[in-house]
Design a protein around this motif. Structure first.
Motif, mmCIF file in Angstrom:
data_model
loop_
_atom_site.group_PDB
_atom_site.id
_atom_site.type_symbol
_atom_site.label_atom_id
_atom_site.label_comp_id
_atom_site.label_asym_id
_atom_site.label_seq_id
_atom_site.Cartn_x
_atom_site.Cartn_y
_atom_site.Cartn_z
ATOM 1 N N PRO A 124 11.776 28.149 -34.800
ATOM 2 C CA PRO A 124 12.389 29.453 -34.543
ATOM 3 C C PRO A 124 11.425 30.386 -33.828
ATOM 4 C CG PRO A 124 11.746 29.296 -36.839
ATOM 5 C CD PRO A 124 11.498 27.942 -36.251
ATOM 6 N N GLY A 125 12.005 31.410 -33.209
ATOM 7 C CA GLY A 125 11.171 32.294 -32.417
ATOM 8 C C GLY A 125 11.825 33.638 -32.191
ATOM 9 N N TYR A 126 11.333 34.329 -31.180
ATOM 10 C CA TYR A 126 11.766 35.693 -30.884
ATOM 11 C C TYR A 126 13.048 35.649 -30.054
ATOM 12 C CZ TYR A 126 11.297 40.521 -29.097
ATOM 13 O OH TYR A 126 11.508 41.834 -28.769
ATOM 14 N N PRO A 127 14.210 35.944 -30.640
ATOM 15 C CA PRO A 127 15.485 35.763 -29.931
ATOM 16 C C PRO A 127 15.627 36.537 -28.624
ATOM 17 C CG PRO A 127 15.854 36.059 -32.289
ATOM 18 C CD PRO A 127 14.418 36.379 -32.028
ATOM 19 N N THR A 144 3.458 33.113 -30.254
ATOM 20 C CA THR A 144 2.982 34.161 -31.154
ATOM 21 C C THR A 144 1.898 33.534 -32.026
ATOM 22 O OG1 THR A 144 4.872 33.635 -32.596
ATOM 23 C CG2 THR A 144 5.077 35.552 -31.171
ATOM 24 N N PRO A 145 0.709 33.296 -31.475
ATOM 25 C CA PRO A 145 -0.292 32.477 -32.156
ATOM 26 C C PRO A 145 -0.940 33.133 -33.363
ATOM 27 C CG PRO A 145 -1.145 33.255 -30.058
ATOM 28 C CD PRO A 145 0.282 33.649 -30.104
ATOM 29 N N ALA A 146 -1.055 34.447 -33.408
ATOM 30 C CA ALA A 146 -1.758 35.086 -34.520
ATOM 31 C C ALA A 146 -0.960 35.003 -35.813
ATOM 32 C CB ALA A 146 -2.059 36.544 -34.190
ATOM 33 N N GLN A 157 2.895 33.625 -36.401
ATOM 34 C CA GLN A 157 4.081 33.142 -35.709
ATOM 35 C C GLN A 157 5.338 33.894 -36.149
ATOM 36 O OE1 GLN A 157 7.046 31.096 -36.313
ATOM 37 N NE2 GLN A 157 7.425 31.034 -34.111
ATOM 38 N N PHE A 158 6.084 34.328 -35.161
ATOM 39 C CA PHE A 158 7.329 35.047 -35.428
ATOM 40 C C PHE A 158 8.493 34.054 -35.370
ATOM 41 C CE2 PHE A 158 11.103 37.437 -34.490
ATOM 42 C CZ PHE A 158 10.936 38.628 -35.149
ATOM 43 N N PRO A 159 9.150 33.768 -36.508
ATOM 44 C CA PRO A 159 9.050 34.476 -37.780
ATOM 45 C C PRO A 159 8.397 33.688 -38.924
ATOM 46 C CG PRO A 159 11.168 33.438 -37.610
ATOM 47 C CD PRO A 159 10.405 33.013 -36.375
ATOM 48 N N THR A 160 7.931 32.461 -38.726
ATOM 49 C CA THR A 160 7.505 31.628 -39.855
ATOM 50 C C THR A 160 6.167 32.045 -40.443
ATOM 51 O OG1 THR A 160 6.306 29.991 -38.515
ATOM 52 C CG2 THR A 160 8.689 29.686 -38.765
ATOM 53 N N THR A 161 5.399 32.910 -39.798
ATOM 54 C CA THR A 161 4.098 33.449 -40.212
ATOM 55 C C THR A 161 2.950 32.461 -40.004
ATOM 56 O OG1 THR A 161 3.984 32.762 -42.553
ATOM 57 C CG2 THR A 161 5.298 34.746 -42.035
ATOM 58 N N ALA A 162 3.192 31.230 -39.511
ATOM 59 C CA ALA A 162 2.135 30.228 -39.382
ATOM 60 C C ALA A 162 1.188 30.585 -38.240
ATOM 61 C CB ALA A 162 2.742 28.852 -39.142
ATOM 62 N N PRO A 163 -0.134 30.649 -38.480
ATOM 63 C CA PRO A 163 -1.084 30.870 -37.381
ATOM 64 C C PRO A 163 -1.297 29.580 -36.598
ATOM 65 C CG PRO A 163 -2.271 30.664 -39.450
ATOM 66 C CD PRO A 163 -0.809 30.601 -39.798
ATOM 67 N N LEU A 164 -1.535 29.716 -35.306
ATOM 68 C CA LEU A 164 -1.787 28.547 -34.458
ATOM 69 C C LEU A 164 -3.194 28.020 -34.751
ATOM 70 C CD1 LEU A 164 -0.559 26.844 -32.135
ATOM 71 C CD2 LEU A 164 -1.728 28.380 -30.543
ATOM 72 N N SER A 165 -3.294 26.742 -35.085
ATOM 73 C CA SER A 165 -4.578 26.153 -35.461
ATOM 74 C C SER A 165 -5.531 26.086 -34.260
ATOM 75 C CB SER A 165 -4.364 24.754 -36.031
ATOM 76 O OG SER A 165 -3.938 23.876 -35.006
ATOM 77 N N ALA A 166 -6.829 25.962 -34.560
ATOM 78 C CA ALA A 166 -7.847 25.917 -33.504
ATOM 79 C C ALA A 166 -7.648 24.717 -32.594
ATOM 80 C CB ALA A 166 -9.241 25.896 -34.127
ATOM 81 N N ASP A 167 -7.323 23.549 -33.141
ATOM 82 C CA ASP A 167 -7.104 22.354 -32.324
ATOM 83 C C ASP A 167 -5.930 22.550 -31.371
ATOM 84 O OD1 ASP A 167 -9.227 21.064 -33.455
ATOM 85 O OD2 ASP A 167 -8.015 19.912 -34.891
ATOM 86 N N ARG A 168 -4.876 23.133 -31.868
ATOM 87 C CA ARG A 168 -3.704 23.330 -31.011
ATOM 88 C C ARG A 168 -3.976 24.394 -29.942
ATOM 89 N NH1 ARG A 168 1.718 22.531 -34.816
ATOM 90 N NH2 ARG A 168 1.098 20.498 -35.645
ATOM 91 N N ARG A 169 -4.784 25.376 -30.254
ATOM 92 C CA ARG A 169 -5.168 26.355 -29.246
ATOM 93 C C ARG A 169 -5.874 25.665 -28.079
ATOM 94 N NH1 ARG A 169 -5.950 31.952 -31.047
ATOM 95 N NH2 ARG A 169 -4.779 32.237 -32.968
ATOM 96 N N ARG A 170 -6.844 24.826 -28.397
ATOM 97 C CA ARG A 170 -7.573 24.122 -27.344
ATOM 98 C C ARG A 170 -6.639 23.199 -26.560
ATOM 99 N NH1 ARG A 170 -11.579 24.043 -31.509
ATOM 100 N NH2 ARG A 170 -10.751 22.058 -32.266
ATOM 101 N N VAL A 187 2.226 32.809 -22.367
ATOM 102 C CA VAL A 187 2.444 34.225 -22.648
ATOM 103 C C VAL A 187 2.175 34.439 -24.136
ATOM 104 C CG1 VAL A 187 4.058 36.150 -22.584
ATOM 105 C CG2 VAL A 187 4.158 34.388 -20.807
ATOM 106 N N GLU A 188 1.083 35.111 -24.442
ATOM 107 C CA GLU A 188 0.674 35.357 -25.820
ATOM 108 C C GLU A 188 1.195 36.710 -26.278
ATOM 109 O OE1 GLU A 188 -3.400 35.464 -28.510
ATOM 110 O OE2 GLU A 188 -3.497 36.112 -26.419
ATOM 111 N N ASP A 189 2.194 36.683 -27.136
ATOM 112 C CA ASP A 189 2.650 37.898 -27.794
ATOM 113 C C ASP A 189 1.785 38.045 -29.049
ATOM 114 O OD1 ASP A 189 3.905 39.938 -29.131
ATOM 115 O OD2 ASP A 189 5.912 39.083 -29.028
ATOM 116 N N ASP A 190 0.889 39.021 -29.025
ATOM 117 C CA ASP A 190 -0.094 39.159 -30.115
ATOM 118 C C ASP A 190 0.524 39.857 -31.317
ATOM 119 O OD1 ASP A 190 -2.682 38.624 -31.059
ATOM 120 O OD2 ASP A 190 -3.329 40.669 -30.640
ATOM 121 N N TYR A 191 1.681 39.382 -31.723
ATOM 122 C CA TYR A 191 2.423 39.965 -32.844
ATOM 123 C C TYR A 191 1.595 39.849 -34.127
ATOM 124 C CZ TYR A 191 6.020 40.315 -36.467
ATOM 125 O OH TYR A 191 6.740 40.668 -37.580
ATOM 126 N N GLY A 192 1.269 40.979 -34.731
ATOM 127 C CA GLY A 192 0.514 40.988 -35.984
ATOM 128 C C GLY A 192 -0.956 40.683 -35.836
#
Length: 546
Positions: free
Chosen positions: A285-288, A329-331, A333-346, A360-365
């Motif tokens: 899920p994500g930002y509708p 929404t890596p910081a 995640q909108f809406p599940t709240t999960a942060p993007l892990s370091a491995d997945r960022r790389r 496109v990084e939406d720095d939500y939260g």
């Protein structure tokens, strides 16, 4: 039940002749019937003798004020569509015709409640009728309750008890079928506590702080134009300092575009980059709204699932052909709240560089993430990330202040689009926000907000330690996972009966929901209130879930 925190109408007396009436020409001021500069018939005073000192000088000033008031009243009448001079066709008397035209303008809302009507003398001159005709018309309007007189001031459209008439809606029109209906509310009584995902500030900005910033902005000369479409340069420079200190994002002022919020920044990016048939990837899920705006641009929207470590990179790598952009929404995640892990960022940064995709990084939260990594853009060494943020959660959503940090050619293209549409944020507001940044008030506000957020998270942890609460380390909302869609619906409905309104996770998916739960936005909610909310939810959960 959960308790929340926290006379008789008269139209003619002001038009009676009087020695000091403001519409009487002064004895030393000859007048002509030349048209006035406003385009309305009126008097243009000639170069008469200088008024002597004393009462006659004061009388001349009163006459000038009266002339201005008369002109304003005539402008309102002309703007309401009443023809001057008054038409003389047909058998209807001039008084009846004037009543009909004025009454229609008042009842149709074209003459708003409280509007000052022209003096009888001024309207008679403009309409080319006798003053008695106007006096008679005003008397009829007063009898009907449409106008009222104020002693020494004139006649006004009655301001009480007359609702404005809504604009007519055509029975059939092709454009009606293209409109998206407004979403219906939850129904039932007004909720006592709204915990849906909304842009409430984390802490209220002290009034004295905002007043000082606004006063400082008011000291500046009011600009004669719209300003730079990229935004006030002082604000953009202050934002670069704020972002590098708080989120690790290094940028120059030319890389920054000030927007009216994160949503506008996302929309401008779509306009600058996406053409019909392009592919846009989104979290699921994500930002509708982003998915909707992408479809409106004619793009093919590709939902990518998320899990406890954020967006699934292996799915992203399998997209063939790759999308033109991917919203994240890596910081928090909108809406599940999960942060993007370091491995997945790389992995995402490497994939975007290889495939030429814009992330496109939406720095939500992001500013409320307790111990997470810096922004994704902080690790971008190849210009593949556009960073989007907002100050709504720190200051107030009503200020409509957001920003886009992007590679310079993209930032310039977005600014050019802003220039074409004139959709600029208010420049004085930008200057006031720049004052908050440059004086350190925004940093102090962030400290206040983080302290309150820490108390709120502690209250949630303590009140329901065994509930499946996710997202307490970042952002301003949490997810309470439920076993299935049925439990999600039952919990939400039970809370609504208690006056608590929440969002459901299933509403944010692009297809059948892979997970369910309740979403609670706790921004601005007192810790004691959150304790009661958590206790109520714990009472709803079956023993095996607690």
């Amino acid at each position: 039940m959960l308790k929340p925190h926290a006379d008789q109408p008269h139209a003619t007396h002001a038009d009676q002749p009087h020695a000091t009436h403001t519409d009487q020409p002064h004895a030393h001021e000859p007048h002509t019937d030349q048209p006035h500069a406003s385009g309305l018939p009126g008097r243009e005073h000639g170069p008469g003798r200088a008024a002597p000192e004393g009462g006659q000088g004061r009388g001349r000033g009163a006459a000038e004020r009266g002339r201005v008031r008369a002109e304003r009243g005539l402008e309102s009448v002309v703007a309401a569509g009443i023809p001057v001079p008054l038409p003389r066709d047909g058998e209807e008397s001039l008084a009846d015709r004037l009543v009909r035209l004025l009454a229609a303008a008042i009842e149709g809302g074209r003459l708003a409640p409280g509007t000052r009507l022209p003096s009888s003398r001024a309207l008679a001159t403009a309409a080319d009728v006798s003053r008695n005709v106007v006096l008679a018309a005003y008397a009829v309007l007063a009898e009907r309750g449409l106008a009222t007189g104020r002693h020494g001031s004139g006649s006004y459209v009655r301001a009480d008890g007359r609702p404005r008439r809504a604009r007519p809606v055509p029975e059939t029109a092709p454009w009606l079928e293209r409109l998206t209906p407004a979403p219906e509310g939850p129904g039932g009584p007004e909720p006592l506590l709204d915990l849906r995902l909304r842009a409430r500030p984390a802490a209220v900005l002290p009034t004295v702080v905002w007043r000082r910033a606004w006063q400082a902005a008011a000291q500046r000369r009011l600009p004669s134009g719209y300003g730079d479409p990229a935004g006030d340069r002082r604000l953009r420079a202050a934002l670069t300092d704020y972002l590098v200190a708080g989120r690790g994002v290094a940028a120059a002022p030319a890389d920054v575009v000030v927007t009216s919020g994160a949503a506008e920044a996302l929309g401008l990016l779509l306009r600058a980059m996406i053409r019909p048939g392009d592919r846009v990837a989104v979290e699921d899920p994500g930002y509708p709204p982003f998915a909707r705006m992408s479809r409106e641009r004619g793009a093919d929207v590709l939902p990518v699932p998320v899990d406890g470590d954020g967006v699934r990179v292996e799915v992203v790598r399998g997209l063939d052909p790759p999308p033109r952009m991917l919203l994240l929404t890596p910081a928090h995640q909108f809406p599940t709240t999960a942060p993007l892990s370091a491995d997945r960022r790389r992995g995402l940064l490497s994939w975007a560089r290889e495939q030429g995709v814009l992330l496109v990084e939406d720095d939500y939260g992001g500013e409320f993430t307790a111990a997470g990594p810096p922004a994704l853009a902080a690790s971008d060494d190849h210009g593949v990330v556009a960073h989007v943020g907002s100050l709504s959660r720190l200051l107030a959503p009503s200020l409509r202040t957001g920003y886009l940090v992007a590679p310079r050619p993209l930032a310039a293209a977005v600014a050019r689009l802003r220039g074409e549409t004139d959709s600029y944020p208010s420049l004085p507001v930008q200057q006031a926000v720049a004052e908050l940044l440059t004086t350190g008030e925004l940093t102090r506000q962030l400290r206040r907000a983080r302290a309150l957020v820490a108390e709120q998270r502690a209250a949630l942890r303590e009140a329901a330690p065994l509930l499946p609460v996710r997202g307490l380390d970042g952002g301003l909302h949490v997810l309470l996972a439920t076993a299935d869609a049925r439990a999600e619906a039952e919990w939400a409905e039970a809370l609504l009966r208690d006056g608590i309104l929440v969002d459901r996770l299933s509403a944010y998916g692009h297809g059948p929901p892979a997970a369910t739960g309740l979403l609670l936005d706790y921004a601005g909610v007192a810790p004691a209130t959150l304790t009661r909310v958590a206790a109520r939810i714990a009472a709803l959960a079956p023993p095996g879930v607690r």
